[in-house]
Design an enzyme around this catalytic site. Structure first.
Site, short mmCIF file in Angstrom:
data_model
loop_
_atom_site.label_atom_id
_atom_site.label_comp_id
_atom_site.label_asym_id
_atom_site.label_seq_id
_atom_site.Cartn_x
_atom_site.Cartn_y
_atom_site.Cartn_z
N ARG A 64 -90.67 -38.94 88.10
CA ARG A 64 -90.93 -39.94 88.05
C ARG A 64 -91.84 -39.91 87.40
O ARG A 64 -93.41 -39.10 87.66
CB ARG A 64 -90.55 -41.52 88.96
CG ARG A 64 -91.06 -40.43 90.39
CD ARG A 64 -91.48 -42.02 91.21
NE ARG A 64 -93.26 -42.31 90.70
CZ ARG A 64 -94.20 -42.46 91.31
NH1 ARG A 64 -94.20 -40.47 91.21
NH2 ARG A 64 -94.96 -42.85 90.62
N GLY A 65 -92.78 -41.28 86.74
CA GLY A 65 -93.98 -41.18 86.60
C GLY A 65 -94.71 -41.33 84.85
O GLY A 65 -94.30 -39.93 84.48
N GLN A 212 -92.96 -46.35 96.60
CA GLN A 212 -94.04 -45.24 96.16
C GLN A 212 -95.56 -45.49 96.54
O GLN A 212 -95.61 -43.99 96.62
CB GLN A 212 -94.03 -44.93 94.64
CG GLN A 212 -92.47 -45.11 93.59
CD GLN A 212 -92.17 -46.14 93.51
OE1 GLN A 212 -91.90 -47.55 94.35
NE2 GLN A 212 -90.92 -46.55 92.89
N ASP A 253 -96.80 -47.78 82.33
CA ASP A 253 -96.26 -47.06 81.45
C ASP A 253 -95.65 -46.99 80.18
O ASP A 253 -95.09 -46.24 79.40
CB ASP A 253 -94.78 -47.27 82.64
CG ASP A 253 -94.27 -46.36 83.46
OD1 ASP A 253 -93.76 -45.38 83.81
OD2 ASP A 253 -94.70 -46.97 84.10
N ASN A 263 -96.18 -51.96 83.63
CA ASN A 263 -96.29 -51.48 85.26
C ASN A 263 -95.15 -51.37 86.21
O ASN A 263 -94.58 -52.13 85.82
CB ASN A 263 -98.12 -51.11 85.56
CG ASN A 263 -97.91 -50.52 86.71
OD1 ASN A 263 -97.88 -48.91 86.10
ND2 ASN A 263 -98.94 -49.98 87.58
#
Length: 380
Positions: A64-65, A212, A253, A263
């Site tokens: 992810r990210g 997270q 993102d 985001n």
């Protein structure tokens, strides 16, 4: 599809385990991922032998990210090419795995374009596969280099806005080496401040519903020896009211052409709080996260996640018991609203920091100039 797991040895330190890497064992090339759903309880790697396995890893948030998704997407195309699968089909599946993160599409298209160009030149599938892999490796390297420059630009801006050091930074979600080819985006700025002796405290939002911040940012802060404190997302307001926050640093993102920032959900409330309390909110992201084809925040597609992520608390339980365990916290049948992201308008963003420098105030014109400068530097 083939997808297998390998648990790391106890003698391996967290910093020895990259979030993503390409390997070529005798049985054929694979993409190896650190399974982020299992952190911080244990460090387990996923071995993907095709794009389908990678798509599942992306959807499950094992990887992810935004920046890392771009790298993963590029490697996924290369994996399909090297193993003789349909590259265009793999690219389509990868691009649709998570719609909000523009880096994923950027990485996929970059490797796909390299593959097509090489195939058109030589007609040899091996040459095309090598070109796709070279494109993925180049993106991986460039992201690591961008991380260093973002950290430098970000700390310079912090020092300008907050002379004297001793920064108390609030961050949301996870933006460190787990989302990057290097040391991250927003977290990399805080880490740079820490190493320079100018970080007084890193405030870490838990980041509901998948934690997270608690699971991943705290994990990275601890291993880096940073002074950090974890808080629930809804405690941020009292922290601002007490005057304990000097700056908010978040990632992104997708950044629209007008400067609107998508985001992790919970970022927009922080922006509102920061504006009310006269605290700068700084977005740190590579230029690849800026999407000139998305005109404004309303045009950003926001991913909707499954409701059970809200109605259950998901906790890593270890390899023997399975990857995760869900503990119900709401009555059976409860409907849940679970957007993965929210959108912060540009007027609430103090600055956007990229590897090419900072844009402040955040305007469409400023972003367009930065994007063009980055494009020229790439061409040169």
């Amino acid at each position: 599809m083939a997808d297998q797991q390998a648990q790391t040895g106890e003698d391996i330190r967290p910093t020895d385990i990259p979030a993503i890497r390409w390997e070529e064992p005798p049985e054929g090339p694979v993409l190896v991922l650190l399974d982020q759903t299992r952190l911080p309880a244990e460090e387990v790697e996923l071995v993907c032998t095709d794009a389908s396995a990678l798509v599942e890893a992306i959807r499950s948030l094992a990887v992810r990210g935004a920046p890392l998704l771009g790298i993963a997407g590029a490697y996924g195309v290369a994996l399909a090419a090297v193993r003789g699968f349909d590259v265009d089909e793999a690219a389509k599946a990868l691009q649709s795995a998570r719609p909000t993160a523009v880096n994923l599409s950027v990485g996929v298209r970059r490797a796909q374009s390299a593959h097509r160009a090489a195939l058109a030149r030589s007609g040899e599938p091996e040459d095309a596969a090598a070109a796709a892999l070279a494109a993925a490796r180049a993106l991986h390297r460039e992201d690591a280099e961008a991380s260093v420059r973002m950290a430098e630009h970000g700390l310079a801006l912090l020092d300008e806005l907050l002379p004297g050091g001793g920064h108390r930074i609030l961050t949301h979600c996870n933006t460190g080496s787990l989302v990057s080819g290097g040391e991250g985006t927003a977290f990399a700025v805080a880490l740079h401040a820490h190493r320079a002796g100018r970080l007084r405290r890193l405030w870490v939002d838990e980041t509901r519903p998948l934690l997270q911040g608690a699971r991943l940012t705290a994990y990275e802060a601890a291993r880096s020896g940073m002074s950090y404190t974890l808080l629930t997302d809804n405690a941020a307001g009292s922290l601002f009211a007490a005057g304990e926050v000097d700056a908010v640093l978040i990632g992104a993102d997708r950044i629209a052409a007008d400067g609107s920032v998508a985001n992790k959900v919970g970022s927009y409330p922080l922006a509102v709080l920061a504006r009310y309390h006269h605290v700068p909110l700084i977005v740190v992201a590579p230029v690849t996260t800026v999407d000139p084809d998305t005109p404004d925040g309303a045009a950003i597609e926001v991913e909707q996640r499954p409701g059970y992520e809200v109605t259950e608390v998901t906790v890593p339980q270890g390899a023997a018991a399975g990857a995760v365990g869900g503990v119900p916290v709401a009555p059976l049948g409860t409907q849940a609203y679970n957007p993965a992201f929210d959108v912060t308008p540009p007027e609430l963003v103090t600055a956007i920091v990229t590897e090419e420098g900072a844009v402040s105030p955040v305007t469409a014109e400023g972003l367009a100039e930065l994007f063009e400068r980055s494009r020229r530097a790439t061409v040169d």
